[in-house]
Each structure stands twice: as structure tokens, then as C-alpha cells.
Design a protein around this motif. Structure first.
Motif, short mmCIF file in Angstrom:
data_model
loop_
_atom_site.label_atom_id
_atom_site.label_comp_id
_atom_site.label_asym_id
_atom_site.label_seq_id
_atom_site.Cartn_x
_atom_site.Cartn_y
_atom_site.Cartn_z
N LYS A 12 0.83 -1.19 0.00
CA LYS A 12 0.00 0.00 0.00
C LYS A 12 0.87 1.24 0.00
CE LYS A 12 -3.54 2.77 0.39
NZ LYS A 12 -4.50 2.95 -0.73
N THR A 51 -6.74 -2.28 6.05
CA THR A 51 -6.90 -3.07 4.82
C THR A 51 -7.67 -4.35 5.10
OG1 THR A 51 -4.81 -2.19 3.97
CG2 THR A 51 -5.68 -4.15 2.89
N GLY A 54 -11.26 -3.80 5.40
CA GLY A 54 -11.92 -3.32 4.19
C GLY A 54 -12.11 -1.82 4.13
N ILE A 56 -9.65 0.47 3.60
CA ILE A 56 -8.83 1.03 2.53
C ILE A 56 -8.47 -0.09 1.55
CG2 ILE A 56 -7.87 2.85 3.99
CD1 ILE A 56 -5.28 1.27 4.11
N LYS A 57 -8.21 0.28 0.32
CA LYS A 57 -7.86 -0.70 -0.70
C LYS A 57 -6.34 -0.76 -0.87
CE LYS A 57 -12.12 -0.30 -3.39
NZ LYS A 57 -12.72 -0.01 -4.72
N THR A 59 -2.69 -1.20 -2.70
CA THR A 59 -2.15 -0.85 -4.02
C THR A 59 -1.96 -2.10 -4.87
OG1 THR A 59 -1.02 1.06 -3.04
CG2 THR A 59 -0.23 0.30 -5.20
N GLU A 62 -2.93 -9.71 -2.71
CA GLU A 62 -4.18 -10.43 -2.55
C GLU A 62 -4.47 -10.73 -1.09
OE1 GLU A 62 -6.38 -11.05 -4.86
OE2 GLU A 62 -5.16 -10.25 -6.49
N TYR A 70 -11.03 -11.27 -1.11
CA TYR A 70 -11.62 -10.03 -0.60
C TYR A 70 -12.09 -9.12 -1.74
CZ TYR A 70 -12.39 -7.30 3.64
OH TYR A 70 -12.97 -6.67 4.72
N ARG A 71 -11.37 -9.08 -2.84
CA ARG A 71 -11.75 -8.20 -3.94
C ARG A 71 -13.09 -8.62 -4.55
NH1 ARG A 71 -7.40 -5.03 -5.73
NH2 ARG A 71 -5.34 -5.70 -4.98
N SER A 74 -16.20 -8.77 -1.04
CA SER A 74 -15.95 -7.84 0.07
C SER A 74 -17.15 -7.72 1.01
CB SER A 74 -15.55 -6.46 -0.47
OG SER A 74 -16.58 -5.94 -1.29
N GLN A 78 -17.14 -8.66 4.98
CA GLN A 78 -17.34 -7.63 5.99
C GLN A 78 -18.48 -7.95 6.95
OE1 GLN A 78 -17.59 -3.89 3.93
NE2 GLN A 78 -15.46 -3.96 3.27
#
Length: 250
Positions: A12, A51, A54, A56-57, A59, A62, A70-71, A74, A78
Motif C-alpha cells: 500500500k 486493509t 476493508g 482502505i484498498k 495498491t 491479494e 476479498y476483492r 468484500s 465484511q
């Protein structure tokens, strides 16, 4: 041990920054662990926890939660996590009961089940007699206990804790730690971050120390202490791996 969180090459870098807050970090956390994430100021632990929650995303890299990417999943992920921040996430003019009802309703619990869990939770942390009093009248330790209940009413599979006992009295700390051990015994995996190294040494089943966005060492507390010559506490291990230089930043 079956893993519940798997991180691979997570990085990140915030917009405008010339350095990475996290750099190619990989980590596995098992189901049922009490896992400590420790590090000096600016080491990257807050970014890592944000991160994982969830907020912040990353950079790049995985992240899997109980075999869910998670992508791609999500929202499903959560719903299974709970977060207890260091700052009180409570409305001061509302009562303890009203605060808990509001936060519990966000998890989709029925009114009947939510009322039962609120009453049970307030009783377990010694606040049943204060249920209808506004939060602004509570001591720090009382607010900390309500803060913990707000993040656990939905009985999460994974609970993220940031300084759960900071600024509390001895009796409040005992109640908080007892509740956390009960949750863990019932199957909740706990991810714990704190500067209270003595507390971490006795509370966590495994620990990772983060510095400069990378994990510098991880293992059971007793293994980490045994790995450093002359060390008798986790604080000795922490200083050995991160140095004694001040980490002030603004």
C-alpha cells in the motif's frame, strides 16, 4: 491449523507519498488464534488492519478471508468481521442501550434477538444498571466496555481490536479481557493491536512485529522471547528487532 486470513504480497502506497506503508507483506492467521500485530509508530500496522477490515484498498497484492477473495466478496467478508477501534465509536447523548441497538441494527439482527443480546451483553460487562443512562455520563472504562459490545453484538468470526484496554481501570480491564477470552473460546478469531507489550505477551497466542511496512518476525510469544539472547519479555524482543530510536511523526 486451518487458516482464516491469508495475505500474499500486500502493498500500500498512499497518494502523494514517496514510500510504501506496506511492502510485499505476506501472512497467514489461523482460525481461533489471538493474533497480535505489534509495531512502532508509523510501522504500517494501522494500514494493515484498515486493509483487513476493508476500510482502505491495497495498491497491490491479494487477501483471502476463509477462502473468499476479498476483492470479489468484500460485502460477504465484511458481514463476518467486527471492529473495535481505539476511539470510542459511540453517540454521547444516547444511552448505552440506544447506542447498542443502533449498531446492532446495522448487522440486520431482529429486534427480539438484538434486545436479548444487548441485555445479556450489558449484564456480562457489569453495566445492566446503567443501560438507560447517556454515554456522556460514563467513565472511560465504562465507555470502553460499551465500545467492545458494539463491535461484537453480531458475534463475528473475526474481531479486530485496537488498544482495547487503553486508559481503563484495573477492574474494567479484567472484565474486558474475560469477555475477549470467552469470545475466543466460542470460536472468534481475534486480531489484536496494542502498545501494551506485557498485555500482548500474556494475551496473544501468536504475534507478528511489523516495521517499515514489513513483518520482521512472527511466532508464539515464548518462542520469540527464547530467540533473542538475554530476553525475558516481549518488550526485549520488540526493542531488539525495531531498535530504540524514537518514532515520532506528524
Amino acid at each position: 491449523m486451518e487458516e482464516i486470513i491469508r495475505i500474499r504480497n500486500l502493498s500500500k502506497r498512499y497518494t502523494g507519498s514517496d514510500r510504501y506503508a506496506l511492502k510485499d507483506l505476506s501472512l497467514s492467521i489461523g482460525k481461533g488464534e489471538i493474533f497480535g500485530l505489534l509495531g512502532p509508530n508509523g510501522a504500517g500496522k494501522t494500514t494493515l488492519i484498515s486493509t483487513l477490515c476493508g476500510m482502505i484498498k491495497p495498491t497491490s497484492g491479494e487477501l483471502w478471508f476463509d477462502n473468499l477473495n476479498y476483492r470479489q466478496h468484500s460485502r460477504k467478508v465484511q458481514r463476518q468481521i467486527g471492529v473495535v477501534p481505539q476511539e470510542y465509536a459511540l453517540y454521547p447523548t444516547l444511552s448505552a442501550e440506544e447506542n447498542l441497538y443502533y449498531f446492532g441494527s446495522l448487522y440486520g439482527l431482529s429486534s427480539r434477538e438484538l434486545n436479548r443480546r444487548i441485555a445479556d451483553g450489558l449484564h456480562r460487562v457489569g453495566l445492566a444498571d446503567f443501560a438507560k443512562k447517556p454515554i456522556k455520563t460514563f467513565s472511560g472504562g465504562m465507555q470502553r466496555r460499551v465500545n467492545l459490545l458494539a463491535g461484537t453484538l453480531h458475534q463475528p468470526n473475526v474481531l479486530f481490536l485496537d488498544e482495547p484496554t487503553v486508559g481503563v481501570d484495573v477492574h474494567s480491564k479484567e472484565v474486558i479481557m474475560t469477555l475477549l477470552h470467552e469470545l475466543n473460546t466460542q470460536g472468534t478469531t481475534i486480531i489484536y493491536s496494542s502498545h501494551h507489550l506485557n498485555e500482548a505477551q500474556h494475551f496473544c497466542t501468536r504475534i507478528a512485529i511489523i516495521d517499515e511496512g514489513k513483518i520482521v518476525v512472527e511466532g508464539k510469544p515464548e518462542e520469540l522471547i527464547a530467540s533473542v539472547a538475554g530476553a525475558t519479555t516481549l518488550e526485549n524482543v520488540f526493542i531488539h528487532h525495531t531498535g530504540s530510536q524514537l518514532r515520532d511523526y506528524a
